[in-house]
Write a protein that holds these residues in place. Structure first.
Motif, PDB file in Angstrom:
ATOM      1  N   GLY B 199      -3.067 -56.778  11.355  1.00 12.51           N
ATOM      2  CA  GLY B 199      -2.420 -57.837  12.157  1.00 12.51           C
ATOM      3  C   GLY B 199      -1.155 -57.342  12.825  1.00 12.51           C
ATOM      4  N   THR B 200      -0.431 -56.479  12.124  1.00 19.23           N
ATOM      5  CA  THR B 200       0.787 -55.893  12.696  1.00 19.23           C
ATOM      6  C   THR B 200       0.433 -55.003  13.892  1.00 19.23           C
ATOM      7  OG1 THR B 200       1.919 -55.987  10.570  1.00 19.23           O
ATOM      8  CG2 THR B 200       2.765 -54.387  12.181  1.00 19.23           C
ATOM      9  N   CYS B 201      -0.680 -54.290  13.766  1.00 16.92           N
ATOM     10  CA  CYS B 201      -1.140 -53.445  14.875  1.00 16.92           C
ATOM     11  C   CYS B 201      -1.485 -54.302  16.095  1.00 16.92           C
ATOM     12  CB  CYS B 201      -2.366 -52.651  14.414  1.00 16.92           C
ATOM     13  SG  CYS B 201      -3.104 -51.697  15.733  1.00 16.92           S
ATOM     14  N   VAL B 202      -2.146 -55.415  15.863  1.00 22.64           N
ATOM     15  CA  VAL B 202      -2.459 -56.332  16.978  1.00 22.64           C
ATOM     16  C   VAL B 202      -1.152 -56.834  17.599  1.00 22.64           C
ATOM     17  CG1 VAL B 202      -3.457 -58.560  17.596  1.00 22.64           C
ATOM     18  CG2 VAL B 202      -4.680 -57.034  16.037  1.00 22.64           C
ATOM     19  N   GLY B 203      -0.207 -57.226  16.738  1.00 17.52           N
ATOM     20  CA  GLY B 203       1.091 -57.686  17.238  1.00 17.52           C
ATOM     21  C   GLY B 203       1.799 -56.604  18.034  1.00 17.52           C
ATOM     22  N   HIS B 204       1.728 -55.381  17.528  1.00 18.78           N
ATOM     23  CA  HIS B 204       2.362 -54.252  18.220  1.00 18.78           C
ATOM     24  C   HIS B 204       1.772 -54.069  19.611  1.00 18.78           C
ATOM     25  CE1 HIS B 204       4.134 -50.314  18.820  1.00 18.78           C
ATOM     26  NE2 HIS B 204       2.938 -49.813  19.043  1.00 18.78           N
ATOM     27  N   LEU B 205       0.465 -54.244  19.736  1.00 19.26           N
ATOM     28  CA  LEU B 205      -0.177 -54.073  21.051  1.00 19.26           C
ATOM     29  C   LEU B 205       0.127 -55.238  21.995  1.00 19.26           C
ATOM     30  CD1 LEU B 205      -3.618 -52.602  19.978  1.00 19.26           C
ATOM     31  CD2 LEU B 205      -1.893 -51.471  21.397  1.00 19.26           C
ATOM     32  N   LEU B 206       0.307 -56.436  21.421  1.00 17.96           N
ATOM     33  CA  LEU B 206       0.536 -57.616  22.269  1.00 17.96           C
ATOM     34  C   LEU B 206       2.006 -57.826  22.621  1.00 17.96           C
ATOM     35  CD1 LEU B 206      -1.822 -60.350  20.707  1.00 17.96           C
ATOM     36  CD2 LEU B 206      -2.294 -58.799  22.596  1.00 17.96           C
ATOM     37  N   GLU B 207       2.906 -57.344  21.761  1.00 21.01           N
ATOM     38  CA  GLU B 207       4.312 -57.733  21.898  1.00 21.01           C
ATOM     39  C   GLU B 207       4.957 -57.205  23.185  1.00 21.01           C
ATOM     40  OE1 GLU B 207       6.871 -54.363  19.542  1.00 21.01           O
ATOM     41  OE2 GLU B 207       5.579 -55.643  18.379  1.00 21.01           O
ATOM     42  N   CYS B 208       4.441 -56.119  23.730  1.00 18.58           N
ATOM     43  CA  CYS B 208       5.014 -55.612  24.978  1.00 18.58           C
ATOM     44  C   CYS B 208       4.254 -56.111  26.194  1.00 18.58           C
ATOM     45  CB  CYS B 208       5.111 -54.091  24.960  1.00 18.58           C
ATOM     46  SG  CYS B 208       6.494 -53.540  23.955  1.00 18.58           S
ATOM     47  N   GLY B 209       3.492 -57.166  26.001  1.00 18.14           N
ATOM     48  CA  GLY B 209       2.891 -57.876  27.124  1.00 18.14           C
ATOM     49  C   GLY B 209       2.077 -56.982  28.038  1.00 18.14           C
ATOM     50  N   THR B 210       2.479 -56.934  29.297  1.00 24.09           N
ATOM     51  CA  THR B 210       1.690 -56.247  30.317  1.00 24.09           C
ATOM     52  C   THR B 210       1.656 -54.724  30.151  1.00 24.09           C
ATOM     53  OG1 THR B 210       3.640 -56.312  31.719  1.00 24.09           O
ATOM     54  CG2 THR B 210       1.982 -58.011  32.092  1.00 24.09           C
ATOM     55  N   TYR B 211       2.412 -54.176  29.199  1.00 21.87           N
ATOM     56  CA  TYR B 211       2.327 -52.728  28.976  1.00 21.87           C
ATOM     57  C   TYR B 211       0.908 -52.312  28.567  1.00 21.87           C
ATOM     58  CZ  TYR B 211       7.042 -50.830  29.466  1.00 21.87           C
ATOM     59  OH  TYR B 211       8.228 -50.345  29.961  1.00 21.87           O
ATOM     60  N   VAL B 212       0.137 -53.246  28.033  1.00 21.34           N
ATOM     61  CA  VAL B 212      -1.224 -52.883  27.610  1.00 21.34           C
ATOM     62  C   VAL B 212      -2.267 -53.334  28.642  1.00 21.34           C
ATOM     63  CG1 VAL B 212      -1.842 -54.924  26.232  1.00 21.34           C
ATOM     64  CG2 VAL B 212      -2.574 -52.657  25.469  1.00 21.34           C
ATOM     65  N   GLN B 264      -0.302 -47.431  24.452  1.00 27.13           N
ATOM     66  CA  GLN B 264       0.634 -48.396  23.887  1.00 27.13           C
ATOM     67  C   GLN B 264       0.697 -48.321  22.361  1.00 27.13           C
ATOM     68  OE1 GLN B 264       2.834 -49.874  25.439  1.00 27.13           O
ATOM     69  NE2 GLN B 264       3.615 -51.343  23.960  1.00 27.13           N
ATOM     70  N   LEU B 265      -0.351 -47.789  21.740  1.00 27.78           N
ATOM     71  CA  LEU B 265      -0.398 -47.811  20.275  1.00 27.78           C
ATOM     72  C   LEU B 265       0.757 -47.045  19.631  1.00 27.78           C
ATOM     73  CD1 LEU B 265      -4.119 -47.724  19.202  1.00 27.78           C
ATOM     74  CD2 LEU B 265      -2.307 -49.043  18.111  1.00 27.78           C
ATOM     75  N   ALA B 266       1.107 -45.889  20.207  1.00 21.53           N
ATOM     76  CA  ALA B 266       2.185 -45.105  19.589  1.00 21.53           C
ATOM     77  C   ALA B 266       3.537 -45.376  20.243  1.00 21.53           C
ATOM     78  CB  ALA B 266       1.858 -43.614  19.674  1.00 21.53           C
ATOM     79  N   TYR B 267       3.577 -46.281  21.212  1.00 21.59           N
ATOM     80  CA  TYR B 267       4.819 -46.599  21.916  1.00 21.59           C
ATOM     81  C   TYR B 267       5.876 -47.143  20.946  1.00 21.59           C
ATOM     82  CZ  TYR B 267       7.944 -49.227  25.032  1.00 21.59           C
ATOM     83  OH  TYR B 267       9.037 -49.741  25.686  1.00 21.59           O
ATOM     84  N   GLU B 268       7.022 -46.493  20.933  1.00 16.23           N
ATOM     85  CA  GLU B 268       8.128 -46.881  20.048  1.00 16.23           C
ATOM     86  C   GLU B 268       7.749 -46.877  18.571  1.00 16.23           C
ATOM     87  OE1 GLU B 268      10.140 -50.246  21.855  1.00 16.23           O
ATOM     88  OE2 GLU B 268      10.935 -48.944  23.422  1.00 16.23           O
ATOM     89  N   VAL B 269       6.715 -46.067  18.249  1.00 14.46           N
ATOM     90  CA  VAL B 269       6.378 -45.782  16.863  1.00 14.46           C
ATOM     91  C   VAL B 269       6.905 -44.385  16.590  1.00 14.46           C
ATOM     92  CG1 VAL B 269       4.439 -45.209  15.338  1.00 14.46           C
ATOM     93  CG2 VAL B 269       4.336 -47.252  16.791  1.00 14.46           C
ATOM     94  N   HIS B 270       7.423 -44.142  15.410  1.00 18.35           N
ATOM     95  CA  HIS B 270       7.843 -42.785  15.088  1.00 18.35           C
ATOM     96  C   HIS B 270       6.727 -42.131  14.267  1.00 18.35           C
ATOM     97  CE1 HIS B 270      12.239 -43.964  16.112  1.00 18.35           C
ATOM     98  NE2 HIS B 270      11.471 -43.862  17.147  1.00 18.35           N
TER      99      HIS B 270
END
Lengths: 109, 452
Positions: B199-212, B264-270
Motif C-alpha cells: 500500500g505504501t508503494c501504491v501511495g508512493h506512486l500516486l503521491e507525486c500525481g502527474t509524475y507517473v 517514479q518508483l525509485a524517485y526520492e527513495v534512497h
C-alpha cells in the motif's frame, strides 16, 4: 562484435529527486540489455567524475533488478538543499539531464 | 465488511497542484477515495510563518477552492477526501469549512481533524541531534519556526471507521494518506507488513500525481508525450493481496506505462531495500511492473518489515533572506558582454560581502552554466544568442539581500551595452528544513470528529 560510444540519453531515461541535501538520480534503460550494460559501465566512479564538484559527499548506487533500474544517491549534492540553496535549480531536477549527457563506450553498434 | 479491491485516486502532488485536476479525478475516475498530498519539505514551515505573522492562513491556501470546487462534488459522488491540507493549522481549515458550510453546500458533512504532529515543545525539551549538522537542535544558530513529525496512517484509519467524509491533517506522511483507505477497505492488519508495504508503494506512486502519468518525462525524440493539454492525475485499483493496477482518466493525454512507473518508483527513495515511512519499512527492490492488458500498469512485489520506532521530524528554521536578480544580453557578442557584466558583479558583490551580512553568493550565466556550473558542456559550436546574468546571495538580513539585487539592476547604468532589465528583484525569506528523529511514543496524535 562492433561497439560504439553512446550517451546515457540514447539508451535510458532519468529522473532526479531531492531530500534535504541528498539528490537521487534514477536511471531506467529502455530495454533489458541496457540494464546489464549500465550495471557494468555506469559505475559510481564514472558518475562521480561526471558530476565533479557538484557532489561533495558520497555517491551510492542501488539496484532495483525487478524493474531494471539504477538509483544513484548523492549526499551533499544540493548546496544545502532546496530550502537554502542559492542555485537556480535548487531542487536539482536538471541533474537528471546531466546524467544523460554522460558518454559510455562499448554499446553494441 | 472488507472488500476484494478498492479504487483510490490522487488529488494533488504538493502545494502548487491544480485543483481542477482533483475535480477531474472525482468526476471521471469512479474512485471511492481521493487523497491529496499538499506539503513539501518546507511548505509547513512557510505556513507556520504565515500564520504567526498574520499574513495568511496556516492551512493550504487552496482550502477555499477545495471547499467551492472539490468537496461538494466529492460529496455528491460519495468520494471520501483525505488530505494534509491542514498544514500548520488543521483546525483552522476545519473552521473555514464550518464558516462556509452553507455557501459550499457542505452542511452535514462528517469531518475528521488529525493533529499532534506539531512537536516543537517536545523537541525543545529533548533537544535531539539534527541529522544535517550532527549538533543538537538548541545549537541551530537561527530561530526555529516549526517542528512537525511525519505521522502515519493510523488516525486516518480510525477516522474512516468513524464514517468520516473528509479527513484533514497536518504533517501526515504522503504515502500514509493513500495507505489508510487501502488498509481500512481491504482489511489489512496493523502488522501485515508486506501488505502495508504494498500500500505504501501504491501511495508512493500516486503521491507525486502527474509524475507517473507523463509529467517531468518528455525528452524528444527519445521519450514523447502525445497530449500535454489534457493531463490526468493517477488512480489505482488495489486488491486485497496488495497487487495494484495504476490508471489514468479515460480520454486523458499524457502517458502511463511501465516506463513512467519504473522512473517514479525509485524517485526520492534512497536504499530501495529499506524505504522508511511511519507505517512500515518497505523493500522496493523486488517490485515488478507489467502492462495490465487493459490500459493500466500492474504493480506487485513490495515486501515489508516492522515500522520504525522513531519518527522523522522536519524542523523549519528561519535563516535570513535570499536576494536575486537578473540582467540580459542578446545578439552578437552577448556572451562576451555577459562575461564582462559577471566580472563587474563579482567585484561589487564581493565588496559588499566584506561589510554586509552576506553568507554566500554566486553569479551565474543563464543559458551557459547556471544549472550545472563547471560541469556544463563546453562543446557548443555557436555562442548562445541570449545570455542572462544572475546574481544571488543568502544574507542575514533583508537589506543586504536587497543590496545584492540592486547591484544587478545597476548594470543597466554602469555596465556593458544593451543590458535588458526585464527581471524584477526577488527578495524572499529563507526557511530551511532540517531533520531530527523522535520516539514514536512521544508523539501524541489526536483525532477530532465533527459534523458541519
Amino acid at each position: 562484435m562492433a561497439v560504439k560510444r553512446v550517451s546515457v540519453r540514447e539508451i535510458a531515461c532519468a529522473r532526479a529527486g531531492d531530500k534535504g541535501d541528498v539528490s537521487n538520480v534514477v536511471v531506467v534503460p529502455y530495454e533489458a540489455a541496457g540494464y546489464e550494460f549500465l550495471r557494468e559501465e555506469l559505475t559510481v566512479e564514472r558518475v562521480r567524475e561526471h558530476f565533479g564538484e557538484l557532489v561533495v559527499g558520497d555517491i551510492v548506487r542501488y539496484e532495483l533488478p525487478g524493474i531494471q533500474t539504477l538509483n544513484f544517491v548523492m549526499t551533499g549534492a544540493l548546496a544545502g538543499g532546496v530550502t537554502r540553496s542559492i542555485w537556480l535549480d535548487a531542487h536539482g531536477k536538471s541533474r537528471a539531464s546531466l546524467m544523460l549527457t554522460l558518454e559510455l563506450d562499448g554499446w553494441p553498434a | 465488511m472488507t472488500r476484494n479491491s478498492v479504487r483510490i485516486g490522487s488529488g494533488s502532488a504538493g502545494a502548487i497542484d491544480r485543483v481542477e485536476l482533483a475535480v477531474d479525478m472525482v468526476r471521471g475516475g469512479d474512485v471511492k477515495y481521493l487523497a491529496l498530498d499538499c506539503l513539501a519539505e518546507r511548505t509547513l514551515a512557510l505556513a507556520q510563518l504565515r500564520k504567526s505573522a498574520g499574513t495568511g492562513p496556516g492551512y493550504d491556501p487552496r482550502v477555499p477552492a477545495f471547499g467551492k470546487q472539490l468537496l461538494p462534488l466529492a460529496r455528491e459522488r460519495g468520494v471520501t477526501v483525505i488530505a494534509n491540507m491542514g498544514a500548520a493549522d488543521p483546525h483552522g481549515a476545519l473552521e473555514h469549512f464550518q464558516e462556509h458550510a452553507d455557501a459550499y453546500g457542505l452542511r452535514g458533512l462528517k469531518v475528521a481533524v488529525i493533529d499532534g504532529d506539531d512537536v516543537l515543545d517536545h523537541l525543545k525539551q529533548t533537544d535531539p541531534v539534527v541529522m544535517e549538522t550532527n549538533r543538537r537542535v538548541s545549537e541551530l544558530a537561527n530561530g526555529i519556526v516549526s517542528a512537525n513529525a511525519y505521522i502515519g496512517y493510523e488516525r486516518i484509519f480510525e477516522a474512516l471507521a468513524d464514517g468520516a467524509d473528509l479527513v484533514i491533517g497536518g504533517r501526515i506522511a504522503d504515502s500514509s494518506l493513500f495507505l489508510a483507505p487501502l488498509a481500512y477497505e481491504l482489511g489489512w492488519a496493523a502488522d501485515d507488513w508486506d501488505r502495508l508495504a504494498a500500500g505504501t508503494c501504491v501511495g508512493h506512486l500516486l503521491e507525486c500525481g502527474t509524475y507517473v502519468t507523463g509529467g517531468n518525462f518528455a525528452d524528444p525524440p527519445f521519450t514523447t508525450i502525445d497530449d500535454f493539454d489534457n493531463p490526468s492525475l493517477p488512480m489505482a485499483d488495489v486488491s486485497a493481496d496488495g497487487t495494484a493496477v495504476l490508471r489514468k482518466l479515460p480520454g486523458s493525454g499524457g502517458r502511463l506505462d511501465t516506463l513512467t512507473c519504473k522512473l517514479q518508483l525509485a524517485y526520492e527513495v534512497h536504499d530501495p531495500t529499506q524505504h522508511r515511512s511511519p507505517d512500515v519499512i518497505s523493500n522496493f527492490a523486488g517490485i515488478e511492473v507489467s502492462d495490465s492488458g487493459d490500459g493500466g500498469v500492474a504493480i506487485r512485489g513490495a515486501t515489508g518489515t516492522p515500522r520504525p520506532e522513531q519518527l522523522k521530524v522536519v524542523v523549519g528554521v528561519a535563516e535570513g533572506f535570499i536576494g536575486e536578480n537578473q540582467i540580459s544580453y542578446a545578439g552578437a557578442g552577448a556572451l562576451d558582454r555577459a562575461m564582462l557584466a559577471k566580472g563587474i558583479l563579482e567585484r561589487r558583490i564581493g565588496g559588499l560581502a566584506s561589510d554586509r551580512d552576506i553568507e554566500e553568493w554566486r553569479v551565474d550565466l543563464l543559458g551557459v552554466n547556471a544549472l550545472h556550473g563547471n560541469r556544463s558542456s563546453v562543446s557548443v559550436d555557436a555562442p548562445p544568442y541570449e545570455v542572462h546574468v544572475r546574481g544571488a546571495a543568502r544574507c542575514g538580513d533583508r537589506r543586504a539581500a536587497e543590496a545584492v539585487a540592486a547591484e544587478v539592476e545597476y548594470l543597466m547604468l554602469w555596465g556593458p551595452a544593451g543590458a535588458a532589465a526585464g527581471h524584477r528583484a526577488r527578495i524572499a525569506q529563507i526557511v530551511s528544513a532540517y531533520s531530527a528523529f523522535v520516539d514514536r511514543d512521544d508523539v501524541s496524535t489526536r483525532l477530532t470528529m465533527c459534523t458541519l
